[in-house]
Design a protein around this motif. Structure first.
Motif, PDB file in Angstrom:
ATOM      1  N   ASP A 180       2.367   0.496   9.647  1.00 26.62           N
ATOM      2  CA  ASP A 180       1.755  -0.208   8.271  1.00 26.62           C
ATOM      3  C   ASP A 180       2.455   0.730   7.247  1.00 26.62           C
ATOM      4  O   ASP A 180       2.979   1.721   7.330  1.00 26.62           O
TER       5      ASP A 180
ATOM      6  N   ASP B 295       0.914   3.493   4.027  1.00 29.36           N
ATOM      7  CA  ASP B 295      -0.280   4.201   3.761  1.00 29.36           C
ATOM      8  C   ASP B 295       0.165   4.872   2.335  1.00 29.36           C
ATOM      9  O   ASP B 295       0.911   5.548   2.267  1.00 29.36           O
TER      10      ASP B 295
ATOM     11  N   ASP C  71      -2.353  -0.127   2.652  1.00 27.82           N
ATOM     12  CA  ASP C  71      -3.605   0.493   2.360  1.00 27.82           C
ATOM     13  C   ASP C  71      -3.234   1.346   1.344  1.00 27.82           C
ATOM     14  O   ASP C  71      -2.326   2.024   1.213  1.00 27.82           O
TER      15      ASP C  71
HETATM   16 CA    CA Z   1      -2.631   3.447   8.137  1.00 31.14          CA
END
Ligand code: CA
Ligand code: 8DG
Ligand code: CA
Length: 350
Positions: free
Chosen positions: A208, A210, A271
């Motif tokens: 993912d 960040d 995120d």
């Molecule tokens: Ca993460």
């Protein structure tokens, strides 16, 4: 989220997990041991929910991955820190039979398999997964018939299940980074944008994205009002025009969501955290990880009389009470204070 975080397996399945969490690069001569240890750790995290066993297996895998030579017996492994009687026996069993009885049993266990599968949905943790399995849901397709049992995060996780399982190539994150910077700096050139996590550690692919954001006027000392409770929201509003596709959750300091470069690309988990500038370097260090590296560094800090977390570095007095936070001007300074040899992000893949 610290603490419980390690219990939250979001999009990472067993396979991707073993590739992710053990640095089984070309020079790991114990990669097969690491793989079974990571699989056992996943089982303890998701199914039995035994965090101590989870940590023990993870640590052992890390130690073996970092070891310079092929382990030839359980006894040899036992000499290493973090490997005790039980794991050494498993290494012997694996060396002698090429498999592990315990893992074979786990593979046969339908309940365990279903729980492991459901925890791969972003937003579904071990407890929720067990609850769903208890209610008779054991597959992703089965879950799609029961959206009423899921919260917003879990529904998004399910909607993009296949995409979120795909690793993100470095080149794609570089492109996303360019776009993020362009949009965010367009709002205010004073912003600093850093993508942390495995990407910052130089990995070829990531699970993912960040992102940490700060600016000089964003100060803890100025309190919440001035920090602007709407700052993150206005950033996200801009990102929605060309990058962000879904919002999982958004508060004053943390956004969780989904992004996509264009229709040719998969949807990706993104995120974004808004960090006060005094805390930025501690946050960058923390969110760069790896989590095992963080644990090691934190333990070292304590030995040196400091407490280190995602917000600050503080001295710990003889009474055990942490003092005022130390002003930090760079990541390097944190290493210097605690007498820890500096490691580039690429050297933190443990
Ligand atoms: Ca993460
Ligand atoms: P990946 O996404 O490519 O799979 O790997 P990652 O970037 O290393 O893992 P991550 O799960 O995205 O977490 C990002 C970094 O955050 C990780 O490298 C270490 C750090 N981290 C901890 N503890 C915690 C925590 O409690 N919550 C979060 N969100 N991150 C944490 O060490
Ligand atoms: Ca990550």
């Amino acid at each position: 989220m610290a603490g419980v975080w390690s219990f939250h397996c979001n999009i990472k399945g067993l396979e991707s997990m073993s590739k992710r969490k053990n640095p089984s690069g070309a020079n790991n001569q114990n990669a097969d041991f690491c793989d079974f240890l990571i699989e056992l750790s996943e089982y303890e995290k998701n199914v039995t929910r035994n965090i101590h066993k989870f940590n023990a297996y993870r640590k052992a895998a890390g130690v073996l991955a970092a070891y310079h030579k092929r382990i030839e017996s359980g006894d040899e492994a036992k000499k290493l820190e973090g490997i005790g009687e039980k794991i050494s026996k498993k290494i012997d069993e694996f060396l002698q039979t090429g498999k592990l009885r315990k893992l074979e049993d786990i593979h046969q266990d339908g309940q365990a398999k279903a729980i492991n599968l459901l925890t791969r949905v972003s937003g579904i943790g071990p407890v929720k997964a067990a609850e769903l399995v208890k209610s008779g849901i054991t597959s992703i397709d089965g879950l799609r018939l029961h959206l009423d049992k899921l919260n917003h995060h879990q529904i998004i996780g399910l909607k993009y299940f296949e995409d979120f399982e795909k690793k993100i190539p470095r080149s794609e994150i570089q492109e996303i980074e360019r776009k993020l910077r362009e949009i965010i700096l367009d709002l205010d050139t004073e912003f600093t944008v850093t993508i942390c996590g495995s990407y910052r550690r130089g990995k070829a692919e990531s699970g993912d994205i960040d992102v940490l954001v700060t600016r000089p006027s964003l100060k803890v000392s100025e309190g919440k009002k001035k920090r602007g409770e709407t700052l993150l929201k206005s950033i996200v509003e801009q990102l929605k025009e060309s990058l962000v596709t879904d919002v999982i959750s958004i508060g004053d300091t943390k956004f969780m969501g989904v992004c996509r470069l264009s229709s040719e690309f998969p949807y990706r988990r993104l995120d974004i955290r808004l960090i006060p500038c005094e805390q930025y370097h501690c946050a960058v260090l923390y969110f760069t990880g790896s989590d095992v590296f963080n644990k090691t560094m934190r333990a070292h800090a304590l030995e040196q009389g400091f407490t280190l977390n995602e917000y600050s570095l503080r001295p710990v007095g003889v009474t055990g009470v942490p003092g005022e936070m130390i002003p930090i001007a760079s990541e390097q300074e944190i290493f210097e204070y605690i007498n820890y040899p500096y490691k580039n992000p690429e050297e933190r893949n443990m």
